[in-house]
Design an enzyme around this catalytic site. Structure first.
Site, PDB file in Angstrom:
ATOM      1  N   THR A 165       0.820  -1.225   0.000  1.00 26.27           N
ATOM      2  CA  THR A 165       0.000   0.000   0.000  1.00 26.27           C
ATOM      3  C   THR A 165       0.848   1.267   0.000  1.00 26.27           C
ATOM      4  O   THR A 165       0.316   2.360  -0.118  1.00 26.27           O
ATOM      5  CB  THR A 165      -0.956   0.022   1.217  1.00 26.27           C
ATOM      6  OG1 THR A 165      -0.176  -0.047   2.404  1.00 26.27           O
ATOM      7  CG2 THR A 165      -1.926  -1.137   1.178  1.00 26.27           C
ATOM      8  N   GLN A 189       5.700   3.204  -3.502  1.00 24.93           N
ATOM      9  CA  GLN A 189       6.539   2.331  -4.326  1.00 24.93           C
ATOM     10  C   GLN A 189       5.885   0.969  -4.542  1.00 24.93           C
ATOM     11  O   GLN A 189       5.834   0.457  -5.652  1.00 24.93           O
ATOM     12  CB  GLN A 189       7.886   2.116  -3.626  1.00 24.93           C
ATOM     13  CG  GLN A 189       8.789   3.316  -3.637  1.00 24.93           C
ATOM     14  CD  GLN A 189       9.762   3.237  -4.790  1.00 24.93           C
ATOM     15  OE1 GLN A 189      10.376   2.205  -5.002  1.00 24.93           O
ATOM     16  NE2 GLN A 189       9.874   4.312  -5.539  1.00 24.93           N
ATOM     17  N   LYS A 245      -3.790  -2.824   7.200  1.00 22.75           N
ATOM     18  CA  LYS A 245      -4.566  -2.516   5.994  1.00 22.75           C
ATOM     19  C   LYS A 245      -5.252  -3.762   5.433  1.00 22.75           C
ATOM     20  O   LYS A 245      -5.735  -3.734   4.299  1.00 22.75           O
ATOM     21  CB  LYS A 245      -3.651  -1.898   4.923  1.00 22.75           C
ATOM     22  CG  LYS A 245      -2.982  -0.583   5.327  1.00 22.75           C
ATOM     23  CD  LYS A 245      -3.819   0.632   4.960  1.00 22.75           C
ATOM     24  CE  LYS A 245      -3.235   1.914   5.508  1.00 22.75           C
ATOM     25  NZ  LYS A 245      -2.070   2.394   4.750  1.00 22.75           N
ATOM     26  N   THR A 247      14.018  -2.495  -0.616  1.00 22.81           N
ATOM     27  CA  THR A 247      14.324  -1.424   0.334  1.00 22.81           C
ATOM     28  C   THR A 247      15.817  -1.122   0.427  1.00 22.81           C
ATOM     29  O   THR A 247      16.621  -2.037   0.514  1.00 22.81           O
ATOM     30  CB  THR A 247      13.820  -1.839   1.739  1.00 22.81           C
ATOM     31  OG1 THR A 247      12.475  -2.282   1.635  1.00 22.81           O
ATOM     32  CG2 THR A 247      13.928  -0.682   2.718  1.00 22.81           C
ATOM     33  N   GLU A 287      31.463  -3.953  -9.251  1.00 25.35           N
ATOM     34  CA  GLU A 287      31.870  -2.581  -8.957  1.00 25.35           C
ATOM     35  C   GLU A 287      32.869  -2.637  -7.808  1.00 25.35           C
ATOM     36  O   GLU A 287      33.129  -3.715  -7.256  1.00 25.35           O
ATOM     37  CB  GLU A 287      30.660  -1.698  -8.633  1.00 25.35           C
ATOM     38  CG  GLU A 287      29.928  -2.059  -7.355  1.00 25.35           C
ATOM     39  CD  GLU A 287      28.629  -1.250  -7.133  1.00 25.35           C
ATOM     40  OE1 GLU A 287      28.041  -0.780  -8.130  1.00 25.35           O
ATOM     41  OE2 GLU A 287      28.226  -1.108  -5.986  1.00 25.35           O
ATOM     42  N   HIS A 343      26.419   3.623  -3.683  1.00 17.94           N
ATOM     43  CA  HIS A 343      26.052   2.418  -2.945  1.00 17.94           C
ATOM     44  C   HIS A 343      26.821   2.345  -1.634  1.00 17.94           C
ATOM     45  O   HIS A 343      28.016   2.657  -1.609  1.00 17.94           O
ATOM     46  CB  HIS A 343      26.398   1.164  -3.750  1.00 17.94           C
ATOM     47  CG  HIS A 343      25.458   0.917  -4.883  1.00 17.94           C
ATOM     48  ND1 HIS A 343      25.836   0.208  -5.998  1.00 17.94           N
ATOM     49  CD2 HIS A 343      24.171   1.281  -5.080  1.00 17.94           C
ATOM     50  CE1 HIS A 343      24.816   0.147  -6.831  1.00 17.94           C
ATOM     51  NE2 HIS A 343      23.795   0.794  -6.302  1.00 17.94           N
TER      52      HIS A 343
END
Lengths: 302, 378, 302, 378
Positions: free
Chosen positions: C17, C20, C43, C97, C209, C248
């Protein structure tokens, strides 16, 4: 043979420099237990009865290949000692210490489960496989090698019963105390499973008491699995009132749960002979376990 | 260690769990004064450390200050299950929509803590568990995870709450778990936990038992282990506790001393089997000192109910000679005012028996024989 | 086919909800992902884009047999959401997240290990098996079904490279982001093992990376195991200075550890082609993976 | 978030870990006053949030109050790695027997915290780890168990201590772990941890970096995220942080804006590949707003070092039209004071390109082509 410990068990004594640890190390050595080292943090380097003392269990496992531990460490530090042993790779941990907080015991058991460690206790007299090894505080002379496996929730009562069996010519494969606390490592079903696999054991004695339901579980297991060996039970605490701890932290009737009546009824329903008094146990074993007598002759190498 | 209701509630309130407004009073006058600060109607609740207080008449309600005074006077003059009521808790009575139960205790089989909830509160939870098991919701708490907010929500949800009310209830349960672990609770309950008329939740009664073995982590409570006012123990039980003896008073006629909990229980059972009735459980433990034996014997010799004393010692760590010394000291100091049956075997048995026999005290070998004889002496 | 998720993956969206969660639920539904339910505590009962919302994951697993979760829950509550999913029996957990505290992530991974759960992320764009299922926030149109498996430490850079591959006719089996945090659920070696077993995958692209050493580990694994499929690597951050986080949380050179040079050298020593710039990757694949072209024809059912 | 040495030491001291006696001073006069309460000799230590302070001359020793004043004056006038020294820590100098190292940080591969100890302290631990790995002792901390007292003893033991000294050191390590978890430390170190001449242990230097993502659990530190005095960030970096942009200042000539950390890094690499030098790393993140784009551009347009600005956007969550709006706003408000190269593809690409093209701004398709062009513009 016997279960959990035998002549190949290599023992580290945690808390070896304390009064109890020191005293029982001598008695265990006298018995013939292979004690390879002791641990007391800060006392590394000394010797107790010829046993080298280290600061950490890690060192003992590395240098002496210890595979079992017996813990005499005071209650506030005992859980830490058990975790140390388990993390170091020890697979059998006998916790003699009593008065360990329940929260600590719960964590010990969760850790043990993760690592596949057998925990005996806390608040146990320990374990003895007569003729082979003793990790405990029980008087050794009352035991003799033979075919009866004993698992018990009580210390002195076990001695009472084992001494009687020995006197009557019924030796023991392995005897151990589950521990008197509400949270302990092994229960009667665990004991039954191990004794079932042990070829030396031809009969099992379960010494229960009020509180919890390990007796009821054992009864159900015996009935469901048609347990192949003779089992005799004794349950202490028929006269105990509800809500009162009878000495052991775990020996308490809560409301209607955990009474001796319930346990005795469960055993009887499962076809297990329940002794009214300790001396009956030997009688039941003599009557119902003919094989038991055969093996006794061998039980003299102690 | 059991805490009083008002103590448990103070702890809950501090952690943010709603409890009724109220305060403690030790006299009817004080009770009236407390009530004068509250809104009627009032509840007057006996503060005692035994369960079943409600049935015993220890909880009364009042609509006026006068009634509070009267009710308090009545309750403060009560004895509940043998315990004197030393104080009453005066509270505003809560408008109940529903009575719930929430508690945390130990699950011995699963070796973990268990959270137990029920939509049937205010009654004995064990009865609910056996009569209406469908009304009981449990979460077995994985010690490596703890009781997390989603566990609280799962329970609140199963109890039939949704939306903000579910979140509110879950928040209370989460805080409650924190109280439980911070206090090493062996048992902690809100019973009833009340859903109020306006949709809130209030812990109307609270119970907290701290694990005795963890008291070294809770020194503020440890101090009172031996205080009669702050425990449910009798004078004799406190005396025994101070001496390091495990003692439980019973209502029979054969006093019993032994070493090891299982052996002592079996001794009680044997006495009963032969027709006697145990007057007590008294375990001197492993490796008892002479002084502990003396103390144990003194407790039983002064117990008017115990007509005979049966000492059953199987020495392992316990030394028979040490036990014998204790017995002899008591004999010398105060004499035996009642028959004493002694069974003494194990470590240093010969020395112990020799000492007693020389003093003219007969010693037996068999526990069962001794039990029989003790009953015969009645 | 592809790895970890496919057309049979039954997804619960945790935090459905939120802005995103709501937005990407629609995009995932558009793509064809089987989203069986959403969860937002408090909810329960509403619907989002036709998807029923519940208060707990436990209910969703019971009622909808969800077997994967995608988490959009805000950082302070995200760890709790992941634990809830795992305890409810979910076996694939994708944590979108970002900004989850490291301590929380460490606990998530320990729990996942205990239960054998595959965790993707945290701080990941998610995972997509083109033509089958998408649990993520990546733009779906740049992907196409085919034979190239992609595992990446970066989101947008993956889109850059995947879009280029798609344009050049090289479809993908599965693409996923390990996550940009120092502690994440999967590493490149895990990805290589899974892609090795996947018959649809005929080449693997690793997008690395700076920071950590998952690239070095992958290189060692490829060399030691003589990895049977073609692997092409790209490493971002050759210009990054030490001690600075490059966007990051996990992209940081610590002293001499975690540099792009070290990673590139490790790959090259292991015989892995390293692209200097993103567009080189398709070139390398075209040259070194002849089989890749074959399967592309099938990759159009998206 | 990095804490200052004196802050870290205050935290350690509070938890019972020995630290040198001393206090903070912001001026030479104050430094002298602080020292007058201490026993000589003294240490004067620059408080800056960068490592390598010792080598840069930021630590001086003094034997008299006069010397303290002089040394403080010197240190307080320094800049270390570009950072002004705002205060000095004046301490009693410790009598060193041995310099040790103890730290706790994250092990990415094993996904756990790791405790690292060494008998070679006072130097860069990474160098010790690569040069003398046998001097490094590690304990990987199982998150379900934590760092327990036996772990502390194992380490103290391996560091060569025994008896009471081992227990004392282990006690310090245990407390240190508690500090680490209570503060969500990403890195915490005592370096050196000193064994003193009399066999005690003192944390002579301390470093503590809190996990930024956990700052919501440490609100007293969160507040200062954007304070220049309390962080090692430049004015521009703080400005970017406030706007929710990930920005790192570098020393090249091509300013770079992109979305997504990996893409921006790859953009920097591409610029360098074609012969340019990145002036910065600037990630507007996923789903950047017009305002964030404006702020990002403003930072780079005012950066004197950046002669060209290269914007590289691949829209996923980020919308190209939103980015275009930001670019147009900046063009309107302040005009482009330097060449701007734009690559813009992805979500709402057509709308974004149309807007820019209509305003006469050229937009490219390929990142590599754009990088080449940006370098060509230098």
């Amino acid at each position: 043979m016997g279960i959990i410990v035998d002549r190949n068990t290599r023992v580290v004594v945690q808390g070896i420099t304390g009064a109890q640890g020191n005293f029982h190390t001598r008695l265990m050595l006298d018995f013939g237990t292979q004690i390879v080292a002791g641990v007391t943090p800060g006392k590394g380097g000394v010797k107790i009865h010829g046993v080298p003392v280290y600061d950490t269990v890690e060192e003992v496992v590395l240098k002496h290949r210890a595979n079992a531990s017996i813990i005499f460490v005071p209650a506030p530090f005992a859980a830490d000692a058990a975790h140390e042993a388990m993390e170091a790779g020890i697979k059998v941990v006998v916790v003699i210490t009593e008065h360990i907080p329940i929260r600590d015991s719960i964590q010990i058991m969760a850790h043990a489960k993760q690592r596949g460690v057998t925990v005996i206790g806390p608040n146990t007299p320990g374990i003895i496989t007569p003729g082979e090894s003793k990790l405990g505080i029980m008087p050794a002379h009352i035991f003799k090698q033979g075919g009866v496996g004993i698992a018990s929730r009580s210390g002195t009562l076990t001695y009472e019963i084992a001494a009687e069996l020995t006197k009557r010519g019924l030796g023991q494969s392995t005897c151990f105390g589950l521990g008197g606390d509400p949270i302990v490592g092994l229960n009667f079903v665990d004991a039954l499973k191990m004794f079932e696999k042990d070829i030396q054991t031809n009969a099992v004695v379960l010494i229960g008491e009020i509180g919890g339901d390990v007796e009821e579980q054992a009864a159900e297991y015996i009935a469901t699995m048609k347990y192949p060996k003779n089992v005799v039970a004794f349950v202490a605490g028929r006269t105990a009132p509800p809500g009162k701890r009878m000495g052991h932290a775990g020996a308490i009737v809560m409301g209607k749960a955990g009474t001796a009546e319930s346990k005795i009824a469960a055993f009887r329903n499962a076809g297990v002979k329940v002794a009214e008094k300790p001396s009956d146990i030997a009688n039941f074993l003599h009557v119902y376990t003919p094989k038991a007598r055969k093996l006794e002759g061998e039980g003299t190498r102690t | 260690m059991k805490l009083y209701e008002h103590e448990a509630k103070t702890i809950l309130a501090k952690s943010g769990i709603p409890t009724p407004t109220g305060s403690l009073a030790a006299s009817p006058t004080q009770a009236k004064k407390v009530a004068s600060q509250l809104h009627p109607p009032y509840a007057v609740k006996a503060q005692v450390l035994v369960a079943g207080r409600g049935k015993a008449g220890g909880i009364l309600f009042a609509n006026s200050l006068k009634e509070v005074e009267k009710a308090s006077s009545k309750v403060l003059n009560m004895k509940i299950k043998g315990l004197r009521v030393g104080s009453v808790l005066i509270e505003e009575k809560i408008r109940v929509k529903k009575e719930l139960y929430f508690g945390i205790t130990i699950d011995r089989s699963r070796r973990c803590y268990v959270a137990i909830a029920s939509t049937t509160g205010g009654v004995d939870i064990e009865e609910v568990a056996s009569d209406k098991p469908e009304k009981i919701f449990k979460v077995f708490i994985d010690p490596t995870l703890g009781f997390r907010s989603y566990h609280a929500r799962q329970i609140a949800n199963k109890m039939g709450y949704s939306g903000k009310q579910m979140l509110r209830l879950a928040g209370i349960l989460e805080k409650f778990y924190k109280v439980a672990t911070e206090h090493d609770a062996e048992l902690i309950e809100m019973n009833p936990l009340i859903e109020t008329a306006d949709g809130g939740f209030v812990a109307a009664d609270a119970r907290l038992i701290i694990d005795d073995n963890a008291l070294y982590r809770h020194l503020q409570y440890k101090e009172r282990l031996f205080s009669k006012d702050k425990t449910e123990l009798t004078t004799e039980e406190i005396r025994a506790k101070k001496a390091g003896l495990a003692y439980v008073q019973l209502d029979g006629n054969v006093g019993i001393i032994g070493n090891g909990a299982g052996l002592v229980m079996a001794t009680l059972d044997a006495v009963q089997l032969y027709g006697g009735k145990p007057a007590n459980f008294l375990d001197v433990g492993g490796g008892a000192s002479k002084q502990q034996v003396v103390e144990a014997l003194n407790i039983l010799l002064t117990d008017q109910q115990a007509h005979v004393v049966f000492i059953n010692i199987l020495g392992g760590i316990t030394r028979c000679d040490e036990v014998a010394k204790g017995i002899l000291e008591v004999q010398k100091e105060m004499g035996f005012v009642k028959p004493i049956i002694i069974r003494l075997v194990g470590t240093n048995e010969e020395e112990g028996r020799r000492m007693l026999t020389e003093a003219g005290i007969h010693v037996l070998d068999s526990m069962e024989e001794a039990a029989k004889k003790a009953v015969d002496m009645l």
